[in-house]
Design an enzyme around this catalytic site. Structure first.
Site, PDB file in Angstrom:
ATOM      1  N   GLY A  65       0.806  -1.209   0.000  1.00  0.00           N
ATOM      2  CA  GLY A  65       0.000   0.000   0.000  1.00  0.00           C
ATOM      3  C   GLY A  65       0.842   1.263   0.000  1.00  0.00           C
TER       4      GLY A  65
ATOM      5  N   HIS B 195      -7.675  -7.201   5.817  1.00  0.00           N
ATOM      6  CA  HIS B 195      -6.417  -7.529   5.145  1.00  0.00           C
ATOM      7  C   HIS B 195      -5.191  -7.407   6.053  1.00  0.00           C
ATOM      8  CE1 HIS B 195      -4.164  -8.350   1.542  1.00  0.00           C
ATOM      9  NE2 HIS B 195      -3.547  -7.187   1.540  1.00  0.00           N
TER      10      HIS B 195
END
Length: 288
Positions: free
Chosen positions: A39, A266
């Site tokens: 990310g 997640h």
């Protein structure tokens, strides 16, 4: 009780033939290499710092920043055209571990880092003692539509006017089951970490290369090559790499077990930190 801020980190900039890899480590004992996800603003320390007090009591924890992230070098457009980010990362990380004198090690990876962990375990089974995978990229066959909701938020983050705290909050909401446990301070810290200009430039190249390749490397094709005893950790409510895709790993990895966390997305290591630390410690310390 030791807090994350009290764990003494040793930091290195390790030269490889590809570029420098930034590595932080702490603790002593068997080596546990922990690979972060992909990310915006991710790095080894930012993704796992809250788990260090528990894990460094038993292991020498090694936290590399993967190429393109944190303090490590940024792959170029030509690098990403020649090889996937997973192939680049596995190569660079193995060189960095060699330079640090690390021969055999336990290996843990989440998401993008899970893909690199899979590749290393497949290509160098003699080096990986035990393997922990948290919703890993590449070893997963989705049942539903792709890109998933979480993948869309990652692609969107640097588009349409660039990063913002509002977009970071939206990204975090898709990564976790209950975003209320992550306040404005967490959003702001992750947002500020995402503003490095070289990281932003890399991320645009990375997203373009990802699209051209049609997604992650199909590491699921070689799951049978993994010889390390493997623990899969998955959030039932993961909206980025969904639980249903774990079935192929359960069928193809010869020595494998799965633990599923309800009401979890997640980021298992954040949302269920104490259970994550206990499961990982018990699994790695158990006799083979």
């Amino acid at each position: 009780m030791t807090t994350a801020s009290e764990v003494a980190l040793r930091t290195h900039r390790v030269p490889t033939a590809l570029g420098e890899i930034a590595v932080a480590e702490a603790g002593d004992g068997p080596v546990l290499v922990m690979l972060h996800g992909g990310g915006p603003g991710a790095s080894g320390v930012s993704n796992y710092h809250q788990n260090l007090p528990a894990l460094t009591a038993h292991f020498r924890v090694v936290l590399p920043d993967q190429p393109g992230f944190g303090g490590s070098y940024r792959p170029t457009e030509s690098d990403l055209a020649a090889r996937s980010i997973t192939a680049i990362t596995a190569d660079a990380l193995l060189q960095a571990l060699d330079a640090l004198g690390v021969d055999r090690f336990h290996l843990l990876g989440n998401s993008l880092g899970g893909a690199a962990a899979l590749a290393l375990a497949q290509q160098h089974p003699d080096r990986v003692e035990k393997l922990v995978l948290m919703a890993p990229g590449g070893g997963w066959l989705p049942f539903g539509p792709t890109p998933t909701e979480g993948q869309k938020e990652m692609f969107r983050y640097y588009q349409g006017g660039g990063p913002s705290e509002k977009k970071m909050a939206a990204f975090i909401r898709t990564m976790v089951f209950d975003h209320r446990q992550f306040g404005e301070d967490v959003v702001r810290a992750r947002y500020e970490a995402s503003l490095d200009e070289s990281h932003i430039a890399f991320y645009h190249l990375y997203n373009a290369a990802f699209a051209k390749r049609g997604g992650m490397d199909p590491l699921w094709r070689d799951l049978h090559r993994i010889t390390a005893s493997t623990l899969l950790l998955w959030g039932r409510d993961d909206r980025t790499i969904t639980l249903e895709g774990a079935q192929i790993m359960l069928k193809q990895i010869r020595d494998v077990q799965l633990h599923v966390f309800g009401r979890c997305g997640h980021w298992v290591q954040l949302e269920r930190a104490r259970e994550f630390e206990r499961l990982v410690t018990d699994f790695l310390r158990a006799a083979t």
